[in-house]
Every structure is written in structure tokens, then in C-alpha cells.
Design a protein around this motif. Structure first.
Motif, short mmCIF file in Angstrom:
data_model
loop_
_atom_site.label_atom_id
_atom_site.label_comp_id
_atom_site.label_asym_id
_atom_site.label_seq_id
_atom_site.Cartn_x
_atom_site.Cartn_y
_atom_site.Cartn_z
N LEU A 214 0.83 -1.21 0.00
CA LEU A 214 0.00 0.00 0.00
C LEU A 214 0.86 1.26 0.00
O LEU A 214 0.54 2.25 -0.68
CB LEU A 214 -0.93 -0.02 1.21
N PHE A 215 1.94 1.23 0.76
CA PHE A 215 2.84 2.40 0.78
C PHE A 215 3.51 2.60 -0.58
O PHE A 215 3.68 3.73 -1.04
CB PHE A 215 3.88 2.21 1.88
N ILE A 216 3.89 1.51 -1.23
CA ILE A 216 4.49 1.62 -2.57
C ILE A 216 3.47 2.16 -3.57
O ILE A 216 3.79 2.96 -4.45
CB ILE A 216 5.04 0.25 -3.01
N ALA A 217 2.21 1.73 -3.44
CA ALA A 217 1.16 2.18 -4.36
C ALA A 217 0.90 3.67 -4.25
O ALA A 217 0.40 4.29 -5.20
CB ALA A 217 -0.12 1.40 -4.11
N SER A 218 1.23 4.29 -3.11
CA SER A 218 1.00 5.73 -2.96
C SER A 218 1.88 6.56 -3.88
O SER A 218 1.57 7.73 -4.13
CB SER A 218 1.22 6.14 -1.50
N PHE A 219 2.97 6.00 -4.37
CA PHE A 219 3.87 6.73 -5.28
C PHE A 219 3.51 6.51 -6.75
O PHE A 219 4.11 7.14 -7.62
CB PHE A 219 5.32 6.30 -5.04
N PHE B 262 -4.17 5.72 2.17
CA PHE B 262 -2.86 5.07 2.13
C PHE B 262 -2.19 5.06 3.50
O PHE B 262 -1.84 4.00 4.03
CB PHE B 262 -1.97 5.76 1.09
N LEU B 263 -1.99 6.21 4.09
CA LEU B 263 -1.30 6.25 5.38
C LEU B 263 -2.15 5.69 6.51
O LEU B 263 -1.59 5.17 7.49
CB LEU B 263 -0.89 7.69 5.70
N SER B 264 -3.45 5.76 6.40
CA SER B 264 -4.28 5.14 7.44
C SER B 264 -4.11 3.62 7.44
O SER B 264 -4.13 2.98 8.50
CB SER B 264 -5.75 5.50 7.24
N GLY B 265 -3.91 3.02 6.26
CA GLY B 265 -3.63 1.59 6.20
C GLY B 265 -2.27 1.24 6.81
O GLY B 265 -2.14 0.23 7.51
N VAL B 266 -1.27 2.08 6.56
CA VAL B 266 0.05 1.85 7.16
C VAL B 266 -0.02 2.01 8.67
O VAL B 266 0.58 1.22 9.43
CB VAL B 266 1.08 2.82 6.54
N ILE B 267 -0.74 3.02 9.14
CA ILE B 267 -0.90 3.20 10.59
C ILE B 267 -1.65 2.02 11.21
O ILE B 267 -1.34 1.57 12.32
CB ILE B 267 -1.64 4.53 10.87
N ALA C 231 -9.05 4.40 -13.47
CA ALA C 231 -8.15 4.25 -12.33
C ALA C 231 -6.78 3.82 -12.82
O ALA C 231 -6.65 2.94 -13.69
CB ALA C 231 -8.70 3.24 -11.34
N GLY C 232 -5.74 4.42 -12.22
CA GLY C 232 -4.38 4.07 -12.57
C GLY C 232 -3.85 2.93 -11.71
O GLY C 232 -4.57 2.33 -10.89
N ALA C 233 -2.55 2.64 -11.90
CA ALA C 233 -1.93 1.53 -11.17
C ALA C 233 -1.92 1.77 -9.67
O ALA C 233 -2.12 0.85 -8.87
CB ALA C 233 -0.51 1.31 -11.68
N GLY C 234 -1.69 3.03 -9.26
CA GLY C 234 -1.66 3.32 -7.83
C GLY C 234 -3.00 3.10 -7.16
O GLY C 234 -3.06 2.58 -6.04
N MET C 235 -4.08 3.47 -7.85
CA MET C 235 -5.40 3.32 -7.25
C MET C 235 -5.83 1.85 -7.21
O MET C 235 -6.41 1.39 -6.22
CB MET C 235 -6.41 4.15 -8.04
N ILE C 236 -5.57 1.13 -8.28
CA ILE C 236 -5.96 -0.29 -8.32
C ILE C 236 -5.16 -1.10 -7.31
O ILE C 236 -5.71 -1.91 -6.53
CB ILE C 236 -5.78 -0.85 -9.75
N LEU C 237 -3.85 -0.88 -7.28
CA LEU C 237 -3.01 -1.60 -6.32
C LEU C 237 -3.34 -1.21 -4.89
O LEU C 237 -3.30 -2.04 -3.98
CB LEU C 237 -1.53 -1.33 -6.63
N GLY C 238 -3.69 0.06 -4.69
CA GLY C 238 -4.08 0.49 -3.35
C GLY C 238 -5.37 -0.17 -2.88
O GLY C 238 -5.49 -0.55 -1.71
N LEU C 239 -6.34 -0.30 -3.79
CA LEU C 239 -7.60 -0.96 -3.42
C LEU C 239 -7.37 -2.42 -3.06
O LEU C 239 -7.90 -2.91 -2.05
CB LEU C 239 -8.61 -0.83 -4.57
N LEU C 240 -6.58 -3.13 -3.86
CA LEU C 240 -6.30 -4.53 -3.56
C LEU C 240 -5.55 -4.68 -2.24
O LEU C 240 -5.81 -5.62 -1.46
CB LEU C 240 -5.49 -5.15 -4.70
N SER C 241 -4.63 -3.76 -1.96
CA SER C 241 -3.87 -3.84 -0.70
C SER C 241 -4.77 -3.60 0.50
O SER C 241 -4.64 -4.29 1.53
CB SER C 241 -2.74 -2.81 -0.72
N THR C 242 -5.69 -2.65 0.40
CA THR C 242 -6.59 -2.40 1.52
C THR C 242 -7.55 -3.56 1.76
O THR C 242 -7.93 -3.84 2.89
CB THR C 242 -7.39 -1.11 1.29
#
Length: 292
Positions: free
Chosen positions: A20-25, A59-64, A111-122
Motif C-alpha cells: 500500500l505504501f508503494i502504491a501511494s507513489f 494510504f497512510l491510514s492503512g500503514v498506521i 483508475a491508474g496503477a496506484g489506485m488499483i493496487l491500493g484498493l487490492l492492498s486495503t
């Protein structure tokens, strides 16, 4: 901080938080469809760091959330406003998934790669946070518990048989004798007793008379028979509470899987266990423990 108390579910949570942190970039949209002959290098696709609200709420709420779950597992008993840190982490993970789902639904562009990967990670993060205390496969320890070393006698070398004083397999020489040589102490058949004449040649040696042994007097009071219980190391399959020895219903500690504890006494069906920081209490549920 006990790292060995982490479970496989915690490992899944940590992995999802890293992704998820990687997807934020990465870009939230596919980018600009640049016509031929036009320089579109200045029109980069925005990422989560360009939108503070999305960055903090998804993104950061998932890391927290992952950090709170791991800290709550490694340091049990830590609470904020009466709520366990792990419960705070689960709430943050569900909130991160909720934000990601409705954000990707409300997007007007693709949706781009960051949004799709972020959704799957969450999705993985929230599922692991909720199911980790419930699914047996996720409750298993992430790191196996090491086997405790067998205690060696003082001055002995590991892996070598000891033959010190009192060792069952060692032959104890009498006072003044040398180890490894046949001893001829008092009463030994092959020994010459002091003051006894040498038998002449051709003359049969006289048979030694049986000595009269006076039995030792019995002690005045019989000592109590030692208990059959001996201390041993053990590990619990799942987290279990440790109660005070005075019988109070409030747990004083929590025994975590993947850590060896010392059982010092048998207390009915339970065990009096000692933690790594020296606290002692009664483990009432001893089913499925692993002896060291």
C-alpha cells in the motif's frame, strides 16, 4: 517487545501495508493521452502525495493500521482510552478499505496503477486484520519457537558425556584410589588386608569371615517424599491469560505463542508459570501446550 509473538496474520498485514505504501507513489490515473507532435512530459499523472486528503484517509491510514496491530501484538496489554491497540488497528484498516472503495467508484477517469493496487492492498489488509484472531491458519506463530538448551553440569562441555561426582554412569573410586585402576579397598576380595599373613604356597587361603554390620539407626522423623513434578519449559499454541496466584479473576499477563515459559509448579489442573520478566501466575488452560 516480543517479536516471536507475531502470527501469520500479522505477517500478511505487514506485507499488505508495504504494498500500500508503494502504491501511494504510483499514478492514480493512467496519464494524459498525448497527441502526436506535442510534448506532454510536464503532464505527469498525479499520485496520492498530490492529494493530502486521499493520502491520509486511504494510504497512510492503512500503514498506521498495520503498525498498531503489530505493536499491539508484540506488546500486549497496551491500551488507549481503554481500547486495545490492535482494535484501533482493525478500525483503521476497515476505514482505509472504505475510503478506497468509494474513491475508486467516484472517479470520473480510469483508475491508474496506484489506485488499483491500493484498493487490492486495503482489501487484503482489512481481511487479514479481521480474520487473524479467528482463522487457525492465521493464528499460527510467524516465527517458530527455538528449542531450549539442555542444562549442562558446571564446567561441562556441551555434547560430551559428563562423569562428575554423583553422575549415574560414572564409577566412583574409593578414597585415595586412582580412577581407571582396579581398587582393592577394605573388604575387597582381591585386596590384601593390613596385618593379614601371606598364604604359603600350596596352602589354600582362608575364607574371609563375614563381617558383622550394625544397621544404622532409623531417623527420628521420616522426611517427606519429594514431589514428582519437575520444572520444564513449555509454549502455548494460542495466546492465553495468566492469572494471579491469589485467585483474582483479573489476568496479570498474557502468554503469547512462539515464546518459551517456565512451569515451576503444578496447581491442580493448571500450572504456575514464570514469564520472561519474572512475573509468576497460574495458567488455567493447559490444553495443547508444547513441552520443551
Amino acid at each position: 517487545m516480543n517479536i516471536r509473538s507475531l502470527t501469520r496474520g500479522d505477517g500478511v498485514v505487514i506485507g499488505a501495508a508495504v504494498v500500500l505504501f508503494i502504491a501511494s507513489f504510483l499514478g492514480l490515473t493512467p496519464g494524459v493521452d498525448c497527441p502526436q507532435g506535442i510534448d506532454c512530459s510536464k503532464f505527469d499523472s498525479p499520485n496520492a502525495w498530490d492529494s493530502l486528503g486521499l493520502l491520509m484517509s486511504m494510504f497512510l491510514s492503512g500503514v498506521i493500521a498495520a503498525a498498531l496491530i503489530v505493536v499491539g501484538r508484540a506488546m500486549p496489554g497496551r491500551k488507549v482510552a481503554g481500547i486495545d491497540l490492535g482494535q484501533f488497528g482493525v478500525a483503521f484498516a476497515v476505514f482505509s478499505l472504505w475510503t478506497a472503495f468509494w474513491t475508486i467508484i467516484d472517479m470520473t477517469a480510469d483508475a491508474g496503477a496506484g489506485m488499483i493496487l491500493g484498493l487490492l492492498s486495503t482489501i487484503v489488509l482489512a481481511a487479514a486484520a479481521v480474520a487473524a484472531p479467528l482463522v487457525p491458519a492465521l493464528k499460527a506463530p510467524l516465527l517458530g519457537a527455538p528449542r531450549p538448551q539442555q542444562p549442562q553440569p558446571y564446567g561441562g562441555q556441551p555434547g560430551q558425556p559428563q562423569a562428575g561426582y554423583g553422575y549415574p554412569g560414572a564409577q566412583q573410586p574409593p578414597y585415595g584410589g586412582q580412577p581407571g585402576q582396579p581398587q582393592g579397598g577394605y573388604g575387597y576380595p582381591a585386596a590384601q588386608q593390613p596385618g593379614q599373613p601371606q598364604p604359603a604356597q600350596g596352602q589354600q587361603p582362608q575364607q574371609p569371615q563375614a563381617e558383622q554390620h550394625t544397621p544404622a539407626p532409623a531417623p527420628a522423623a521420616a522426611t517427606a517424599a519429594p514431589s514428582d513434578f519437575s520444572p520444564f519449559w513449555f509454549a502455548v499454541p494460542v495466546a492465553r491469560p495468566l492469572y494471579a496466584e491469589d485467585g483474582s479473576p483479573t489476568p496479570i499477563a498474557e502468554l503469547a505463542p512462539g515464546t518459551w515459559y517456565l512451569a515451576v509448579e503444578q496447581r491442580g489442573q493448571g500450572l504456575v508459570a514464570q514469564t520472561q520478566d519474572g512475573r509468576r501466575g497460574v495458567l488455567q488452560d493447559t490444553t495443547g501446550i508444547q513441552r520443551g
